[in-house]
Design an enzyme around this catalytic site. Structure first.
Site, PDB file in Angstrom:
ATOM      1  N   PRO A   9       0.712  -1.181  -0.101  1.00  0.00           N
ATOM      2  CG  PRO A   9      -0.204  -1.229   2.089  1.00  0.00           C
ATOM      3  CD  PRO A   9       0.555  -2.213   1.226  1.00  0.00           C
ATOM      4  CG  ASN A  10      -0.328   4.325   1.220  1.00  0.00           C
ATOM      5  OD1 ASN A  10      -1.252   4.885   0.951  1.00  0.00           O
ATOM      6  ND2 ASN A  10      -0.426   3.790   2.422  1.00  0.00           N
ATOM      7  NE  ARG A  17       4.197   6.774   1.216  1.00  0.00           N
ATOM      8  CZ  ARG A  17       4.223   5.185   1.775  1.00  0.00           C
ATOM      9  NH1 ARG A  17       4.831   4.403   1.070  1.00  0.00           N
ATOM     10  NH2 ARG A  17       3.979   5.073   3.027  1.00  0.00           N
ATOM     11  CE1 TYR A  22       8.770   5.087   2.528  1.00  0.00           C
ATOM     12  CE2 TYR A  22       7.371   6.915   2.776  1.00  0.00           C
ATOM     13  CZ  TYR A  22       7.917   5.731   3.174  1.00  0.00           C
ATOM     14  OH  TYR A  22       7.786   5.090   4.364  1.00  0.00           O
ATOM     15  CG  ASN A  73       8.386  -2.053   0.153  1.00  0.00           C
ATOM     16  OD1 ASN A  73       7.991  -2.307   1.125  1.00  0.00           O
ATOM     17  ND2 ASN A  73       9.206  -1.060  -0.398  1.00  0.00           N
ATOM     18  CB  ALA A  76       1.599   0.313   5.922  1.00  0.00           C
ATOM     19  CD  GLU A  97      11.866  -7.377   5.135  1.00  0.00           C
ATOM     20  OE1 GLU A  97      12.750  -8.202   5.588  1.00  0.00           O
ATOM     21  OE2 GLU A  97      10.972  -6.791   5.800  1.00  0.00           O
ATOM     22  CG  HIS A  99      11.372  -2.486   3.902  1.00  0.00           C
ATOM     23  ND1 HIS A  99      10.062  -2.354   3.902  1.00  0.00           N
ATOM     24  CD2 HIS A  99      11.558  -3.607   4.642  1.00  0.00           C
ATOM     25  CE1 HIS A  99       9.438  -3.505   4.212  1.00  0.00           C
ATOM     26  NE2 HIS A  99      10.398  -4.438   4.708  1.00  0.00           N
ATOM     27  NE  ARG A 106      10.579   5.662   8.408  1.00  0.00           N
ATOM     28  CZ  ARG A 106       9.142   5.448   7.421  1.00  0.00           C
ATOM     29  NH1 ARG A 106       9.523   4.586   6.465  1.00  0.00           N
ATOM     30  NH2 ARG A 106       8.337   6.248   7.538  1.00  0.00           N
TER      31      ARG A 106
END
Ligand code: DQA
Length: 144
Positions: A9-10, A17, A22, A73, A76, A97, A99, A106
């Site tokens: 998502p996103n 965003r 990002y 990825n 969230a 994975e 990111h 974070r």
């Protein structure tokens, strides 16, 4: 070699965003980056993005018998989704994975990665390059 890249998502909002985190490049730029890198490596790639957990689970399941590896990825859902972890375990394909940001630096709620528990490689905090490194890792480690 056929690889599936799954984005959560996103990530379709890249370039809009939280640019300070990002960056200014868009989701289309990311897709072009992945396709170019895949072409250079001589691997086939299918890129899927969804904002829905169920759709991500469905796409991972469809990779069974179709793909040689999954680069994911989960965005969230990384930090919440046992369903995505279980889907990755169910298809039992090599998994990496990715990111864009360094989730280890974070907020505390980003420290846990469920999906990461089913992944053999992790490319964290490298921006778009993380996807490139994941493709290289797949080329080396997955069976076509
Ligand atoms: C992300 C990190 C996640 O914590 C966040 O929810 C995202 C993007 C990353 O690529 O840095 O949406 O997966």
């Amino acid at each position: 070699m056929k690889l599936l890249v799954v984005n959560g998502p996103n990530l379709n909002m890249l370039g809009i965003r939280e640019k300070h985190l990002y960056g200014a490049e868009t989701y289309e730029d990311l897709q072009l980056y992945i396709l170019k890198k895949a072409r250079e490596l001589g691997v086939e790639v299918d890129i899927f993005q969804s904002n829905s957990e169920g759709a991500l689970v469905d796409r991972i399941q469809e990779a069974y018998g179709e793909a040689d590896g999954i680069i994911i990825n989960p965005a969230a859902y990384t930090h919440t989704s046992v369903a995505i972890l279980d889907a990755l375990k169910a298809v039992n394909l090599p998994a990496a994975e990715v990111h864009l940001t360094d989730i280890s630096k974070r907020e505390p709620f980003r420290q846990l990665s469920y999906a990461g528990m089913a992944c053999q490689a992790h490319f964290i905090g490298l921006g778009f390059e993380g996807y490139g490194k994941a493709l290289e890792w797949m080329k080396e480690n997955a069976q076509a």
